[in-house]
Structure formats: structure tokens, C-alpha cells
Design a protein around this motif. Sequence first.
Motif, PDB file in Angstrom:
ATOM      1  N   PHE A 114     -56.749  33.182  33.411  1.00 52.43           N
ATOM      2  CA  PHE A 114     -57.365  32.082  32.682  1.00 52.43           C
ATOM      3  C   PHE A 114     -56.389  31.436  31.722  1.00 52.43           C
ATOM      4  N   ARG A 115     -56.485  30.124  31.588  1.00 54.21           N
ATOM      5  CA  ARG A 115     -55.780  29.385  30.541  1.00 54.21           C
ATOM      6  C   ARG A 115     -56.600  29.515  29.268  1.00 54.21           C
ATOM      7  N   LEU A 116     -55.942  29.545  28.139  1.00 54.08           N
ATOM      8  CA  LEU A 116     -56.614  29.758  26.865  1.00 54.08           C
ATOM      9  C   LEU A 116     -56.541  28.481  26.034  1.00 54.08           C
ATOM     10  N   ILE A 117     -57.662  27.782  25.966  1.00 56.51           N
ATOM     11  CA  ILE A 117     -57.757  26.479  25.319  1.00 56.51           C
ATOM     12  C   ILE A 117     -58.751  26.586  24.163  1.00 56.51           C
ATOM     13  N   VAL A 118     -58.406  25.995  23.039  1.00 58.60           N
ATOM     14  CA  VAL A 118     -59.335  25.895  21.915  1.00 58.60           C
ATOM     15  C   VAL A 118     -59.806  24.451  21.841  1.00 58.60           C
ATOM     16  N   ALA A 119     -61.123  24.258  21.816  1.00 58.27           N
ATOM     17  CA  ALA A 119     -61.737  22.932  21.669  1.00 58.27           C
ATOM     18  C   ALA A 119     -62.656  23.009  20.457  1.00 58.27           C
ATOM     19  N   THR A 120     -62.336  22.240  19.419  1.00 57.23           N
ATOM     20  CA  THR A 120     -63.028  22.414  18.155  1.00 57.23           C
ATOM     21  C   THR A 120     -63.339  21.096  17.453  1.00 57.23           C
ATOM     22  N   ASN A 121     -64.540  21.002  16.904  1.00 60.13           N
ATOM     23  CA  ASN A 121     -64.874  19.902  15.998  1.00 60.13           C
ATOM     24  C   ASN A 121     -64.261  20.250  14.648  1.00 60.13           C
ATOM     25  N   GLN A 122     -63.604  19.285  14.020  1.00 61.07           N
ATOM     26  CA  GLN A 122     -62.967  19.550  12.736  1.00 61.07           C
ATOM     27  C   GLN A 122     -63.369  18.531  11.685  1.00 61.07           C
ATOM     28  N   PRO A 123     -64.521  18.718  11.065  1.00 59.15           N
ATOM     29  CA  PRO A 123     -64.989  17.772  10.051  1.00 59.15           C
ATOM     30  C   PRO A 123     -64.142  17.761   8.783  1.00 59.15           C
ATOM     31  N   VAL A 124     -63.245  18.742   8.603  1.00 58.22           N
ATOM     32  CA  VAL A 124     -62.391  18.717   7.407  1.00 58.22           C
ATOM     33  C   VAL A 124     -61.539  17.455   7.371  1.00 58.22           C
ATOM     34  N   VAL A 125     -61.193  16.925   8.531  1.00 55.22           N
ATOM     35  CA  VAL A 125     -60.417  15.676   8.577  1.00 55.22           C
ATOM     36  C   VAL A 125     -61.319  14.511   8.183  1.00 55.22           C
ATOM     37  N   ALA A 126     -62.485  14.428   8.778  1.00 53.44           N
ATOM     38  CA  ALA A 126     -63.416  13.342   8.478  1.00 53.44           C
ATOM     39  C   ALA A 126     -63.867  13.356   7.022  1.00 53.44           C
ATOM     40  N   ARG A 127     -63.869  14.521   6.429  1.00 48.40           N
ATOM     41  CA  ARG A 127     -64.282  14.652   5.025  1.00 48.40           C
ATOM     42  C   ARG A 127     -63.122  14.408   4.057  1.00 48.40           C
TER      43      ARG A 127
END
Length: 182
Positions: A34-47
Motif C-alpha cells: 500500500f501507498r501511504l497518503i495523508v488527506a487532511t482538512n486543515q482549518p488552522v490555515v483558514a483561521r
Amino acid sequence: GVLIEDVDWLIRPAQIRVLPGVPQALRRLAQAGFRLIVATNQPVVARGLATEAELEMLHAAIAAQLTAAGAPPLDRFYFCPHHPGATLPAYRLICDCRKPRPGLLLRAAADLGLDLRASFMVGDRPTDIAAGAAAGCRTVLVQTGKHLLPPIQTADPLDPLLKPDWTCADLPAAAEWIVNHK
């Protein structure tokens, strides 16, 4: 909450704590092909709490801590900096990359040549499961406690009937199930 301890606003490398068993689970998945991919929402940028460049440095710190703990290298991080209620107007938009939409997973598949039907999305929130299902992945819900919280703010309503393919306590249990069901 799946790879590292979940903190409300991750903005400093000193806040990173790798969860028990995660390096071994990642190694098991990588050894299974398996390939190891992280997919994440990052509201710290929007905030306005971190810039995209600072977030990328945090991701590098997470990868380094995982590797130092014995995990194989992660293939890539994908993140959504947007939020419907963003503090910074430039990030206050409805995008295709904020989970539950599948944009991050579709981008990873295009960039890395992944077959999403042969892939698994592991997450600790209903939005992760919805994004994985929308992308055509099999899904695993890790019960970190975040799965019990109200859903994150999203432009899309979540289907209350959508269920993960598997539910478990942590990434080691998820890895075991994934390797046995690939």
C-alpha cells in the motif's frame, strides 16, 4: 487522531505525539504494497493560525517523527486549507478538497497513479468515511472519540445511512483488517 494525538489546533511541532502502534501499522501496510497518503482538512490555515508553508513544515515534522519511531516514509500529504466559515476571506470558499468531498483523494490518485477501488480510506470522522466512499475506496472508521462529536462544518449534508466498511479502535487494528481484505 489516526496517526498522532489529536490536538485542537496543531500549529507547533512540539504538539506532535505519535500514537502507539502506528509506526508498526504503517510498516505492515507498506510491506503489503500500500501507498501511504495523508488527506487532511486543515482549518488552522483558514483561521489564520498557520500559513500553508508552516503547515507543510508541520507535515514534514510529523513524517520525521513517524520515521524516527520506525515507520516507513509516507508517500505524500494532501491538505485542504479551506473552511466555509474561514477567518481569512481567501480561504472562505466551497471547494472540492474539503472532506467529505473526495477532491484530495482524487488528486492523490491522479498524482500517484492509484486505483481508488483497491484503496482504503482510514479516518476518525464521518467526513473521512464520506470522502472515501465518494472516491470509491473501502473505508475504515477508527474510533478515537472524534467519531462521536458533531460533524465538522461542511457545505454538503452527510448521509446518515452511510456506514464504514469496517470499524475498529486504532490504526493497528485497521491495518490488520486492510491487509486481510486487500
